[in-house]
Design an enzyme around this catalytic site. Structure first.
Site: not given
Ligand code: DX5
Ligand code: ZN
Length: 228
Positions: A184, A186, A47, A20, A49, A155-156, A78, A149, A80, A45
Site C-alpha cells: 500500500d 505509491g 483508509d 484506495s 485515519m 496521505f495518498g 485499513h 506500507m 490507521m 480499500h
Molecule cells: C496511505 C493509504 C493508502 C493511499 C494510497 O496512508 O494507506 O491507501 O491512499 O494512495 P496512493 O496509491 O496514491 O499512494
Molecule cells: Zn491503506
C-alpha cells in the site's frame, strides 16, 4: 460473506487491485462506486485515519456502512488509528470483510486478531516503513493478511519506498503461500510488477486509479502488469 469465502475469492483473483477510497471524489461517492463496479474492482480499500496515529483525518464506519449497501465488492478496511480495539465493533457492523490494523498501534495484537477472526472477518496486520518484519513474525499464524506500507501512512499520492520490496520478499519466505501479502502506497504501472515479483498479491492503488480518466483501463492495465 464468510471469512473463508472472502479469502477464497481473494486468493483466486490474484493480482487483486484494490482502489484506495481515500483518493476518490467524496462529493460524488455514489458515482465513484458505480465506476469502480464497472471497472470490475472486486475489492475496495477503506483508509480510516484518526488524526492521531497518522497526521490526517479521513472517514469512519458511517461512511463505509452506507457504501456497503451500494456494491458487492469486498470491503477491506485499513485502520490507521491509535485504538482499534475501541472501535472494532463499528467496523464489523459496517460490513467490512477484511480488517487490518497496525502493529505500531497494538504491540501485542493476538487478542485483536482473534477477535476479528471470531467475527468471521479476514484479519490483517500492517507495518509502517520504519517497522522491521521481525516485529510481526511472532503473530503471523494469527493473520490472514499482512499489509506492507510502501509510504508513510497518512496521505495518498506519495512516492513508493523501494525498501518495501525486501520486506515483501522476507515475508513471502516466512509465510505459507496462502497468507495474503498486500502492499500500500505509491503503487502504479512502474512499481506493481516488482511488488508482484516480491510476493505481493493484493495491491492498494489510490492515485494510479483515481487520477486516471478511465478507471476500467487503469485497473485492467495494473492487473496485467501485476500478474505473477
Ligand atoms: C496511505 C493509504 C493508502 C493511499 C494510497 O496512508 O494507506 O491507501 O491512499 O494512495 P496512493 O496509491 O496514491 O499512494
Ligand atoms: Zn491503506
Amino acid at each position: 460473506m464468510s471469512r473463508l469465502a472472502t479469502l477464497d475469492r481473494l486468493r483466486t483473483s490474484i493480482p487483486v487491485i484494490a482502489p484506495s477510497m481515500l483518493k476518490c471524489d467524496f462529493g460524488n461517492l455514489h458515482r465513484e462506486l458505480e465506476l469502480l463496479d464497472a471497472a470490475q474492482a472486486s475489492v475496495l480499500h477503506w483508509d480510516v485515519m484518526d488524526g492521531h496515529f497518522v497526521p490526517n483525518l479521513s472517514y469512519g464506519p458511517m461512511v463505509i456502512e452506507r457504501c456497503r449497501l451500494r456494491t458487492k465488492a469486498i470491503f477491506d478496511a485499513h485502520l490507521m488509528i491509535s485504538d482499534p480495539e475501541k472501535y472494532l465493533n463499528e467496523y464489523f457492523k459496517a460490513g467490512c470483510d477484511c480488517i487490518t490494523f497496525h502493529i505500531e498501534a497494538v504491540p501485542n495484537p493476538v487478542s485483536l486478531l482473534r477477535k476479528i477472526r471470531e467475527q468471521d472477518v479476514v484479519a490483517g496486520l500492517a507495518l509502517n516503513p520504519g517497522t522491521p518484519v521481525e516485529r510481526i513474525a511472532p503473530f503471523l499464524a494469527e493473520c490472514d493478511m499482512v499489509l506492507v506500507m510502501s509510504v508513510e501512512p497518512g496521505f495518498g499520492g506519495q512516492k513508493f519506498i523501494p525498501a518495501a520490496l525486501e520486506k515483501l520478499k522476507t515475508l513471502r519466505m516466512m509465510t505459507p503461500p496462502d497468507l495474503l501479502l498486500s502492499v500500500d502506497g505509491g503503487i502504479g504501472p512502474t512499481t506493481i510488477a516488482d511488488c508482484a515479483q516480491a510476493g505481493a498479491g493484493l495491491f492498494v492503488v489510490g492515485s494510479a486509479v483515481f487520477d486516471k480518466p478511465d478507471y476500467s483501463a487503469a485497473v485492467a492495465e495494473l492487473a496485467k502488469l501485476g500478474s505473477p
